[in-house]
Design an enzyme around this catalytic site. Structure first.
Site, PDB file in Angstrom:
ATOM      1  CG  ASP A   1      -1.890  -1.113   1.280  1.00  0.00           C
ATOM      2  OD1 ASP A   1      -2.191  -1.666   0.202  1.00  0.00           O
ATOM      3  OD2 ASP A   1      -2.352  -1.456   2.385  1.00  0.00           O
TER       4      ASP A   1
ATOM      5  CG  ASP B   1      -2.870  -4.623  -1.817  1.00  0.00           C
ATOM      6  OD1 ASP B   1      -3.838  -4.829  -2.577  1.00  0.00           O
ATOM      7  OD2 ASP B   1      -2.936  -4.862  -0.605  1.00  0.00           O
TER       8      ASP B   1
ATOM      9  CG  ASP C   1      -5.784  -0.446   0.929  1.00  0.00           C
ATOM     10  OD1 ASP C   1      -6.297   0.199   0.000  1.00  0.00           O
ATOM     11  OD2 ASP C   1      -5.421  -1.638   0.825  1.00  0.00           O
TER      12      ASP C   1
ATOM     13  NE  ARG D   1     -10.043  -4.174  -3.842  1.00  0.00           N
ATOM     14  CZ  ARG D   1      -9.349  -5.002  -3.070  1.00  0.00           C
ATOM     15  NH1 ARG D   1      -8.337  -4.538  -2.355  1.00  0.00           N
ATOM     16  NH2 ARG D   1      -9.649  -6.288  -3.019  1.00  0.00           N
TER      17      ARG D   1
END
Length: 517
Positions: free
Chosen positions: A161, A190, A194, A243
């Site tokens: 992340d 990734d 997040d 996302r």
């Protein structure tokens, strides 16, 4: 001349040695504004987000120096402002130990701490090194780029992340940052942004998220519903598979964002999440809103959005797009005040304001980008970063010390040169590659300077906020706005930096003159 303050000794003197060798400079300044502007959105709730306001300001040029600054504090909650410049990478990011920190190598670790601001000065790039926020509160991250953070391959950092938050995180404002990858999960990356395991009261504003398989998520699984109260506004999501963001439970406010080339899905509200989605501009994308890849529905309230060349797949099973004509299926109450730009102007406003090194410009809520007010410091003593308002006074008397000196900078626009600020001509000039940047004058030996005359060439953008910095120590000599003569206490140095932190358009510096008196 102002000198760095002493570094508090940690176990075995490790922090002192690191401060001297790994790029940490403590600036002798009183309480200062932690970051330009103030936290908005949900980060302004729950008591607000002020970061390191009121604390010491230090300059860090390595990841180890960032960790050292955290470890040098009197406690894990002592406010601190860490100004970052240069490139942070695995080679200069080591673990540092101390009672006020809990760090690790190869990642910027903000763990079990509070009251911290990390703000980029000039160009600040975290290259393959992620920022991990865990069991922390009241954090500001502003004006930095984080890129190519991997969870597999080499090197790895932060679980892949760019910025990741988890485990009881509260009140984080991430503003004017650029988060980017170079591919998706198969290439080792990734999420860009997040939040999981009870993370709440977060705002992501005026930022760019691009070139990634995953933009970011709230909640790590369908059962992780303890997160929420997150605001996303004036961001640009570009070249993202999905996302943008993924919401599992909680409440999100998503407004005035520009979405371009979302390849699989966009805002994925699921597992009981509620999102207020208003005045966004969706362009050249697919399934930009709905519940995807689960049978656990989420909800949305929509208004004022523009769908430009957006395609929608058919509804079936765990694929439930909100379009082709999205309508609200819930209502969401927003507890703070905010101003909405019309969706039609969002692409242009976001283009001018979002991302690192864009001058920290913001929208006024009427589709007009605004430069932030200059950050100034008190002027009670020569060591307090005096605020200097440049004047239109005649050129100072004496010799222009810049003639015969050297020059460098953070970047240069096409057709311009650093040396043009030293050639005595107003017809040649230096420009940064964007609206902000640094231009420096340097000498082979220490030179005493007390005045700088910033002379602009015609046809350029107006200089907004700036800082004058002693490159030798990192001490801020003066701050202000505009061009003209800047006076400050006589200082002996080998290099002086004129840092433009905001401007209208691209400025043109014809001459950066320096004088002893």
């Amino acid at each position: 001349m102002r000198r760095p303050v002493a570094v508090r000794t940690l176990a075995a003197g490790a922090a002192t040695a690191l401060a001297a060798t790994m790029g940490l400079t403590a600036l002798a300044m009183p309480a200062a504004q932690a970051a330009t502007g103030s936290a908005n959105g949900f980060a302004s709730s729950n008591g607000g987000t002020t970061g390191g306001a009121g604390g010491q300001t230090v300059r860090a040029t390595s990841g180890t120096a960032i960790h050292t600054a955290l470890c040098n504090r009197a406690s894990s909650s002592t406010p601190i402002i860490i100004e970052v410049s240069g490139t942070i990478n695995h080679g200069n990011t080591a673990k540092v130990s101390g009672p006020s920190c809990n760090t690790a190598a190869g990642v910027i670790e903000l763990k079990q701490i509070s009251n911290v601001t990390i703000v980029g000065v000039g160009s600040a790039v975290f290259d393959q090194v992620g920022i991990h926020i865990r069991e922390a509160s009241n954090i500001i991250i502003q004006n930095v780029t984080v890129k190519n953070v991997k969870k597999s391959g080499s090197p790895t950092s932060n679980g892949g992340d760019a910025i990741g938050m988890e485990s009881g995180v509260r009140n984080v404002w991430v503003d004017h940052v650029t988060l980017e990858a170079s591919g998706g999960e198969s290439e080792g990356f990734d999420g860009l942004f997040d939040m999981k395991d009870n993370t709440q009261y977060v705002t992501l504003s005026y930022s760019i998220l691009r070139n990634s398989g995953r933009g970011g998520l709230i909640g790590s699984s369908e059962s992780d519903r303890s997160n929420g109260f997150v605001t996303f506004h004036h961001n640009r999501y570009e070249n993202i598979d999905s996302r943008a963001p993924l919401l599992r439970g909680g409440v999100a406010h998503i407004y005035n964002n520009h979405y371009v080339n979302l390849r699989e899905s966009g805002i994925n509200s699921r597992a009981g999440a509620k999102a207020k989605v208003e005045n966004n501009y969706f362009e050249d994308s697919k399934d930009v809103l709905g519940t995807f890849y689960t049978d656990q529905a989420g909800y949305w309230q929509v208004a004022g959005n523009i769908f430009d060349n957006v395609t929608w797949s058919s509804r079936s099973g765990d694929n439930q797009p909100a379009g082709p004509n999205p309508t609200s299926n819930t209502t969401v109450s927003i507890p703070y005040s905010y101003s909405l730009d019309g969706a039609s102007c969002v692409p242009d406003v976001v283009r001018q304001t979002a991302g690192a090194n864009t001058g920290l410009r913001v929208s006024n809520g009427s589709c007009t980008p605004q430069s932030p007010p200059p950050t100034t410091s008190p002027t009670s003593s020569p060591t307090s970063n005096p605020t200097s308002t440049p004047t239109a006074n005649p050129t100072p008397g004496g010799t222009n010390l810049s003639l015969g000196a050297g020059a460098d900078g953070s970047s240069k626009g096409s057709g311009t040169s650093y040396g043009n600020v030293l050639d005595g001509s107003l017809s040649t000039y230096w420009s940064p590659s964007g609206s902000t940047g640094r231009i420096s004058v340097k000498w082979d030996s220490a030179t005493t300077v007390s005045k700088v005359n910033v002379r602009e060439a015609s046809g350029g953008g107006a200089i907004g906020a700036w800082r004058l910095v002693n490159n030798d120590t990192g001490a801020v000599l003066a701050t202000g706005s505009g061009s003209g003569v800047i006076s400050f206490p006589s200082t002996s140095l080998k290099k002086i930096n004129f840092e433009i932190t905001s401007a209208t358009g691209t400025p043109r510096i014809a001459e950066l003159e320096t004088y002893a008196g």
